[in-house]
Design a protein around this motif. Structure first.
Motif, mmCIF file in Angstrom:
data_model
loop_
_atom_site.group_PDB
_atom_site.id
_atom_site.type_symbol
_atom_site.label_atom_id
_atom_site.label_comp_id
_atom_site.label_asym_id
_atom_site.label_seq_id
_atom_site.Cartn_x
_atom_site.Cartn_y
_atom_site.Cartn_z
ATOM 1 N N ASN A 92 0.853 -1.187 0.000
ATOM 2 C CA ASN A 92 0.000 0.000 0.000
ATOM 3 C C ASN A 92 0.892 1.242 0.000
ATOM 4 O O ASN A 92 1.932 1.260 0.666
ATOM 5 C CB ASN A 92 -0.902 0.012 1.233
ATOM 6 C CG ASN A 92 -1.869 -1.161 1.246
ATOM 7 O OD1 ASN A 92 -2.450 -1.492 0.214
ATOM 8 N ND2 ASN A 92 -2.029 -1.808 2.391
ATOM 9 N N ALA A 95 -2.269 7.862 0.482
ATOM 10 C CA ALA A 95 -3.656 7.917 0.941
ATOM 11 C C ALA A 95 -4.563 7.006 0.111
ATOM 12 O O ALA A 95 -5.332 6.214 0.666
ATOM 13 C CB ALA A 95 -4.154 9.358 0.881
ATOM 14 N N ASN A 96 -4.493 7.095 -1.208
ATOM 15 C CA ASN A 96 -5.368 6.247 -2.022
ATOM 16 C C ASN A 96 -5.032 4.770 -1.879
ATOM 17 O O ASN A 96 -5.903 3.910 -2.027
ATOM 18 C CB ASN A 96 -5.282 6.654 -3.505
ATOM 19 C CG ASN A 96 -6.109 7.887 -3.813
ATOM 20 O OD1 ASN A 96 -6.788 8.412 -2.937
ATOM 21 N ND2 ASN A 96 -6.049 8.363 -5.042
ATOM 22 N N GLY A 97 -3.780 4.468 -1.591
ATOM 23 C CA GLY A 97 -3.375 3.082 -1.387
ATOM 24 C C GLY A 97 -3.750 2.558 -0.007
ATOM 25 O O GLY A 97 -3.618 1.358 0.262
ATOM 26 N N GLY A 98 -4.180 3.453 0.881
ATOM 27 C CA GLY A 98 -4.588 3.030 2.225
ATOM 28 C C GLY A 98 -3.418 2.700 3.133
ATOM 29 O O GLY A 98 -3.570 1.937 4.088
ATOM 30 N N GLN A 99 -2.257 3.286 2.862
ATOM 31 C CA GLN A 99 -1.081 3.008 3.702
ATOM 32 C C GLN A 99 -1.266 3.654 5.071
ATOM 33 O O GLN A 99 -1.483 4.856 5.175
ATOM 34 C CB GLN A 99 0.181 3.546 3.021
ATOM 35 C CG GLN A 99 1.459 3.242 3.792
ATOM 36 C CD GLN A 99 2.711 3.760 3.088
ATOM 37 O OE1 GLN A 99 2.626 4.446 2.075
ATOM 38 N NE2 GLN A 99 3.869 3.427 3.628
ATOM 39 N N ARG A 120 -14.002 -1.932 -3.796
ATOM 40 C CA ARG A 120 -14.128 -0.480 -3.617
ATOM 41 C C ARG A 120 -15.532 -0.135 -3.141
ATOM 42 O O ARG A 120 -16.462 -0.869 -3.349
ATOM 43 C CB ARG A 120 -13.861 0.240 -4.942
ATOM 44 C CG ARG A 120 -12.477 -0.038 -5.475
ATOM 45 C CD ARG A 120 -12.277 0.525 -6.863
ATOM 46 N NE ARG A 120 -12.558 1.962 -6.892
ATOM 47 C CZ ARG A 120 -12.953 2.604 -8.011
ATOM 48 N NH1 ARG A 120 -13.120 1.953 -9.131
ATOM 49 N NH2 ARG A 120 -13.174 3.889 -7.978
#
Ligand code: AMP
Length: 120
Positions: A92, A95-99, A120
């Motif tokens: 990840n 932010a979009n990767g959810g890290q 999603r």
């Protein structure tokens, strides 16, 4: 690219401030089980160097660090008995990767069918 912040939880693990159950350790890499496993096998692999995410690692890490990291991923998957049944490696980023933890890491997941790649 945000600057590396060494107050993150994986930096604390690397400093020995927080314990982990070591699955593999080498000069450039450390692996340990995820505290909140999402599959029967869920192992995190992190470089010992200070890299925010996979893009930072790919851009700045030495060839020795990169080789050690990906060899460790392959070795852990084999040692965990995941090669025949299959597994997934996730990195990840941002932010979009959810890290959640801003120290580069990959998740090795296996031990059951893992379902769709993205929901999603
Ligand atoms: P990510 O969302 O890709 O940044 O993943 C961070 C992961 O770190 C999550 O799956 C957490 O469950 C895991 N995690 C957080 N704290 C710890 C810890 N102390 N030891 C092991 N895993 C952790």
């Amino acid at each position: 690219m945000p600057l590396y912040d060494d107050s993150n939880i994986f930096a604390k693990i690397l400093r020995g401030d927080i314990p982990c159950q070591k699955v593999l350790e080498g000069p450039h890499v450390l692996a340990f089980p995820d505290l909140y496993p999402k599959a029967p096998t869920h192992i995190l692999v992190i470089p010992k160097g200070a890299y925010v995410d996979i893009a930072d690692f790919g851009a700045r890490a030495s060839e020795a660090e990169i080789t050690a990291f990906w060899r460790a991923v392959a070795d852990i998957a084999a040692q965990a008995g995941l090669k025949d049944s299959g597994f997934r490696v996730i990195a990840n980023a941002g932010a979009n990767g959810g890290q959640e933890v801003p120290h580069f890491h990959v998740h090795i997941l296996g031990g059951c069918p893992l379902g769709p790649m993205v929901s999603r």
